[in-house]
Each structure stands twice: as C-alpha cells, then as structure tokens.
Design a protein around this motif. Structure first.
Motif, PDB file in Angstrom:
ATOM      1  N   ILE A  57      67.966 -49.017 -67.995  1.00 23.04           N
ATOM      2  CA  ILE A  57      67.475 -49.017 -66.616  1.00 23.04           C
ATOM      3  C   ILE A  57      66.994 -50.411 -66.235  1.00 23.04           C
ATOM      4  O   ILE A  57      67.345 -50.943 -65.184  1.00 23.04           O
ATOM      5  CB  ILE A  57      66.354 -47.976 -66.438  1.00 23.04           C
ATOM      6  N   ASN A  58      66.206 -51.014 -67.113  1.00 18.08           N
ATOM      7  CA  ASN A  58      65.640 -52.335 -66.815  1.00 18.08           C
ATOM      8  C   ASN A  58      66.680 -53.442 -66.806  1.00 18.08           C
ATOM      9  O   ASN A  58      66.432 -54.511 -66.248  1.00 18.08           O
ATOM     10  CB  ASN A  58      64.515 -52.657 -67.788  1.00 18.08           C
TER      11      ASN A  58
ATOM     12  N   CYS B 271      69.370 -53.353 -65.185  1.00 17.99           N
ATOM     13  CA  CYS B 271      69.929 -53.415 -63.828  1.00 17.99           C
ATOM     14  C   CYS B 271      69.207 -54.507 -63.043  1.00 17.99           C
ATOM     15  O   CYS B 271      67.983 -54.618 -63.119  1.00 17.99           O
ATOM     16  CB  CYS B 271      69.777 -52.076 -63.118  1.00 17.99           C
ATOM     17  N   PRO B 272      69.954 -55.320 -62.294  1.00 14.90           N
ATOM     18  CA  PRO B 272      69.334 -56.476 -61.632  1.00 14.90           C
ATOM     19  C   PRO B 272      68.410 -56.152 -60.460  1.00 14.90           C
ATOM     20  O   PRO B 272      67.399 -56.818 -60.274  1.00 14.90           O
ATOM     21  CB  PRO B 272      70.526 -57.313 -61.167  1.00 14.90           C
TER      22      PRO B 272
ATOM     23  N   GLN C 214      69.241 -50.404 -57.968  1.00 15.97           N
ATOM     24  CA  GLN C 214      70.143 -50.075 -59.074  1.00 15.97           C
ATOM     25  C   GLN C 214      69.362 -49.416 -60.225  1.00 15.97           C
ATOM     26  O   GLN C 214      69.872 -48.502 -60.868  1.00 15.97           O
ATOM     27  CB  GLN C 214      70.867 -51.322 -59.566  1.00 15.97           C
ATOM     28  N   LYS C 215      68.151 -49.884 -60.459  1.00 20.14           N
ATOM     29  CA  LYS C 215      67.296 -49.263 -61.482  1.00 20.14           C
ATOM     30  C   LYS C 215      67.019 -47.806 -61.105  1.00 20.14           C
ATOM     31  O   LYS C 215      67.101 -46.914 -61.947  1.00 20.14           O
ATOM     32  CB  LYS C 215      65.981 -50.027 -61.625  1.00 20.14           C
TER      33      LYS C 215
ATOM     34  N   ARG D 193      68.821 -45.874 -59.157  1.00 19.65           N
ATOM     35  CA  ARG D 193      70.062 -45.106 -59.274  1.00 19.65           C
ATOM     36  C   ARG D 193      70.376 -44.766 -60.723  1.00 19.65           C
ATOM     37  O   ARG D 193      70.825 -43.659 -61.026  1.00 19.65           O
ATOM     38  CB  ARG D 193      71.225 -45.878 -58.647  1.00 19.65           C
ATOM     39  N   LYS D 194      70.156 -45.710 -61.615  1.00 14.51           N
ATOM     40  CA  LYS D 194      70.407 -45.474 -63.042  1.00 14.51           C
ATOM     41  C   LYS D 194      69.468 -44.384 -63.555  1.00 14.51           C
ATOM     42  O   LYS D 194      69.889 -43.480 -64.284  1.00 14.51           O
ATOM     43  CB  LYS D 194      70.235 -46.772 -63.842  1.00 14.51           C
TER      44      LYS D 194
END
Length: 81
Positions: A23-24, A26-27, A31-32, A34-35
């Motif tokens: 999760i982390n 993700c930029p 996006q975090k 969504r993950k």
C-alpha cells in the motif's frame, strides 16, 4: 489517513506487514486508498467489519463509516464483485 486504518487492520490480523508495504509503495494517496480497498474487497467479511471500526476510531471518518454501512448493495453489485 490510511496509516491508522492499516495499523488497526494489522493488529487484527486482517492485513500483513507485506500488505502495508504494498500500500505504501503507491505514489499518491488516492492510489494507496485504492490498493487498500482492493485488498479488503478480496478479503473476508471480518476485514470489512474491522475497516468500519477503524473508520469509527477517528471522529472525522465516523460519518463515512455510517454512510458505507448504510449503502444498499444490489445483487448485481454482488455478482460484479
């Protein structure tokens, strides 16, 4: 803030440290989020319940938890998932 939610879910064995790292990685925050949602959607009902509990721990997101919990899910939604 996804970090408090992730920490809560790790403490209840819903997520792992590896999930947290994924999760982390993700930029962007969106996006975090969504993950995290993707992982929870493919998990157990217990994960969803603990997610709502984590949201309710923060007064800012309590209303969001209530809204999510009261959202009607149709049979079409279920088949899509």
């Amino acid at each position: 803030n996804h970090e408090n939610i992730v920490d809560h879910l790790i403490s209840f064995d819903i997520l792992t440290i590896a999930d947290s790292q994924m999760i982390n990685a993700c930029p962007a925050q969106i996006q975090k989020n969504r993950k995290l949602m993707d992982i929870l959607l493919h998990g157990s009902e217990k994960g969803f319940i603990e997610f709502l509990k984590a949201l309710r721990e923060d007064s800012v997101t309590t209303e969001l938890a209530d809204e999510i919990e009261s959202t009607l899910v149709t049979s079409r939604d279920i088949s899509t998932m």
